[in-house]
Design a protein around this motif. Sequence first.
Motif, mmCIF file in Angstrom:
data_model
loop_
_atom_site.group_PDB
_atom_site.id
_atom_site.type_symbol
_atom_site.label_atom_id
_atom_site.label_comp_id
_atom_site.label_asym_id
_atom_site.label_seq_id
_atom_site.Cartn_x
_atom_site.Cartn_y
_atom_site.Cartn_z
ATOM 1 N N ARG A 169 0.825 -1.211 0.000
ATOM 2 C CA ARG A 169 0.000 0.000 0.000
ATOM 3 C C ARG A 169 0.862 1.266 0.000
ATOM 4 O O ARG A 169 0.403 2.329 -0.397
ATOM 5 C CB ARG A 169 -0.932 0.008 1.218
ATOM 6 C CG ARG A 169 -2.019 -1.061 1.159
ATOM 7 C CD ARG A 169 -2.899 -1.012 2.380
ATOM 8 N NE ARG A 169 -2.171 -1.353 3.593
ATOM 9 C CZ ARG A 169 -2.066 -2.581 4.080
ATOM 10 N NH1 ARG A 169 -2.643 -3.575 3.440
ATOM 11 N NH2 ARG A 169 -1.398 -2.816 5.192
ATOM 12 N N TYR A 170 2.097 1.140 0.477
ATOM 13 C CA TYR A 170 3.006 2.286 0.490
ATOM 14 C C TYR A 170 3.584 2.506 -0.909
ATOM 15 O O TYR A 170 3.465 1.652 -1.800
ATOM 16 C CB TYR A 170 4.145 2.059 1.476
ATOM 17 C CG TYR A 170 3.768 2.239 2.931
ATOM 18 C CD1 TYR A 170 2.478 2.624 3.293
ATOM 19 C CD2 TYR A 170 4.707 2.025 3.944
ATOM 20 C CE1 TYR A 170 2.133 2.788 4.631
ATOM 21 C CE2 TYR A 170 4.370 2.196 5.280
ATOM 22 C CZ TYR A 170 3.093 2.567 5.620
ATOM 23 O OH TYR A 170 2.764 2.734 6.934
ATOM 24 N N ILE A 171 4.245 3.642 -1.083
ATOM 25 C CA ILE A 171 4.945 3.940 -2.326
ATOM 26 C C ILE A 171 6.453 3.942 -2.058
ATOM 27 O O ILE A 171 6.912 4.208 -0.946
ATOM 28 C CB ILE A 171 4.533 5.305 -2.920
ATOM 29 C CG1 ILE A 171 4.792 6.435 -1.910
ATOM 30 C CG2 ILE A 171 3.074 5.288 -3.347
ATOM 31 C CD1 ILE A 171 4.607 7.835 -2.490
ATOM 32 N N GLY A 172 7.224 3.600 -3.097
ATOM 33 C CA GLY A 172 8.672 3.715 -3.024
ATOM 34 C C GLY A 172 9.130 4.909 -3.852
ATOM 35 O O GLY A 172 8.655 5.122 -4.967
ATOM 36 N N VAL A 173 10.021 5.714 -3.295
ATOM 37 C CA VAL A 173 10.496 6.933 -3.952
ATOM 38 C C VAL A 173 12.012 6.850 -4.090
ATOM 39 O O VAL A 173 12.724 6.626 -3.107
ATOM 40 C CB VAL A 173 10.096 8.193 -3.156
ATOM 41 C CG1 VAL A 173 10.527 9.458 -3.899
ATOM 42 C CG2 VAL A 173 8.606 8.219 -2.898
ATOM 43 N N LEU A 174 12.497 7.039 -5.315
ATOM 44 C CA LEU A 174 13.931 7.017 -5.583
ATOM 45 C C LEU A 174 14.342 8.384 -6.106
ATOM 46 O O LEU A 174 13.859 8.827 -7.158
ATOM 47 C CB LEU A 174 14.271 5.934 -6.610
ATOM 48 C CG LEU A 174 15.751 5.846 -7.029
ATOM 49 C CD1 LEU A 174 16.622 5.459 -5.838
ATOM 50 C CD2 LEU A 174 15.938 4.857 -8.183
ATOM 51 N N ASP A 175 15.205 9.059 -5.358
ATOM 52 C CA ASP A 175 15.708 10.382 -5.756
ATOM 53 C C ASP A 175 14.568 11.356 -6.065
ATOM 54 O O ASP A 175 14.592 12.103 -7.043
ATOM 55 C CB ASP A 175 16.642 10.254 -6.971
ATOM 56 C CG ASP A 175 17.866 9.408 -6.667
ATOM 57 O OD1 ASP A 175 18.219 9.287 -5.489
ATOM 58 O OD2 ASP A 175 18.456 8.854 -7.615
ATOM 59 N N VAL A 219 16.531 6.798 -1.023
ATOM 60 C CA VAL A 219 15.381 5.903 -1.073
ATOM 61 C C VAL A 219 14.429 6.292 0.059
ATOM 62 O O VAL A 219 14.855 6.426 1.213
ATOM 63 C CB VAL A 219 15.810 4.431 -0.930
ATOM 64 C CG1 VAL A 219 14.578 3.517 -0.869
ATOM 65 C CG2 VAL A 219 16.704 4.022 -2.093
ATOM 66 N N GLU A 220 13.151 6.470 -0.285
ATOM 67 C CA GLU A 220 12.132 6.791 0.711
ATOM 68 C C GLU A 220 10.924 5.885 0.501
ATOM 69 O O GLU A 220 10.604 5.515 -0.633
ATOM 70 C CB GLU A 220 11.694 8.258 0.597
ATOM 71 C CG GLU A 220 12.814 9.245 0.878
ATOM 72 C CD GLU A 220 12.404 10.676 0.536
ATOM 73 O OE1 GLU A 220 12.173 11.460 1.472
ATOM 74 O OE2 GLU A 220 12.314 10.994 -0.669
ATOM 75 N N VAL A 221 10.239 5.560 1.591
ATOM 76 C CA VAL A 221 9.050 4.708 1.550
ATOM 77 C C VAL A 221 8.024 5.287 2.513
ATOM 78 O O VAL A 221 8.369 5.716 3.619
ATOM 79 C CB VAL A 221 9.369 3.248 1.931
ATOM 80 C CG1 VAL A 221 8.117 2.366 1.793
ATOM 81 C CG2 VAL A 221 10.500 2.694 1.072
ATOM 82 N N GLY A 222 6.772 5.296 2.081
ATOM 83 C CA GLY A 222 5.719 5.795 2.966
ATOM 84 C C GLY A 222 4.371 5.771 2.277
ATOM 85 O O GLY A 222 4.244 5.369 1.118
ATOM 86 N N PRO A 223 3.336 6.222 2.978
ATOM 87 C CA PRO A 223 1.994 6.271 2.379
ATOM 88 C C PRO A 223 1.955 7.237 1.202
ATOM 89 O O PRO A 223 2.753 8.181 1.135
ATOM 90 C CB PRO A 223 1.105 6.774 3.534
ATOM 91 C CG PRO A 223 1.913 6.568 4.774
ATOM 92 C CD PRO A 223 3.340 6.670 4.381
#
Length: 285
Positions: A129-135, A152-156
């Motif tokens: 359900r979370y999203i992965g964010v790269l740069d 790298v970031e992960v969250g709702p």
Amino acid sequence: MLWLSLFLDTASAGCTDAQGLVEVAKSAIVEGRLEDAERAISQMEGSALGCGPSVSPDLLARFWLAEGAALAFSGDRDSAADSFRAAGRVKPGYWNPELGPVVEGWYKEALAAPAATPGELALSPAPQRYIGVLDGMIVAFPTPADAGLHLVEVGPPTGPMKYGKFVYIEPGQRLVINTGLAEEVIAVVEAPPPPPPPVVAVLPPPPVVPEKPHKPLPVFAIAGGVLAAGAVGSAVLWTGENGAMRDATTLDALDAAKGHQIAYGATGLSLVVLSGAAFTLQFAF
């Protein structure tokens, strides 16, 4: 090397304004306060990730330029080149002239180096359900990634981020990052059902009372009655002339009474005929 501190996990750290720290680091480098710049950069790494909104590519480029300048001035030119290349990758063509021509030369030299073999980044557990964010960009993990520094970031999807970490990918490496996140159930707020339509009482239409036919005025009957009355009056006058003729003492008086009687008789006869015609028209129509 200073960039090794970038591998500190910041998922549980306190949240600090990343943009403010980047401005502090840049100003300290421009003013020659290298220790203050390194302190701001370390604070960025330790307390501004994994707790707020995802960091934009623009802010990342400014951060990596400031970090590269701080590393280069401290003598770590190899680590500085990694930061410069990361800045050029997330925002090609961007440069902050406040950092000066010397730093710009180091920046261009780093970008001119041959590109290394790219690697791959994966997350464990994989976001559901979370999203992965790269740069600063949302991507589907695992994902190809250039060798070098990355965020790298992960969250709702609506934030804030629950995990943030700077990582370094070696050429051709497949790097698996263990986030340790147990995704929260994202509550879906359902809209309440629309209220039922108001009940409108439908009254039966009022009964239709048929209009009574309008009876026309009996004009012909009235006229017939008037004419009949006139005929009766003429008959009375005609009869009265009999006495006048009997009592006449002269020939002229007798002739006058006789003429009156004839006139009354003709008038009465005419009125009788007209009265009959009027009654006939009334009943015919």
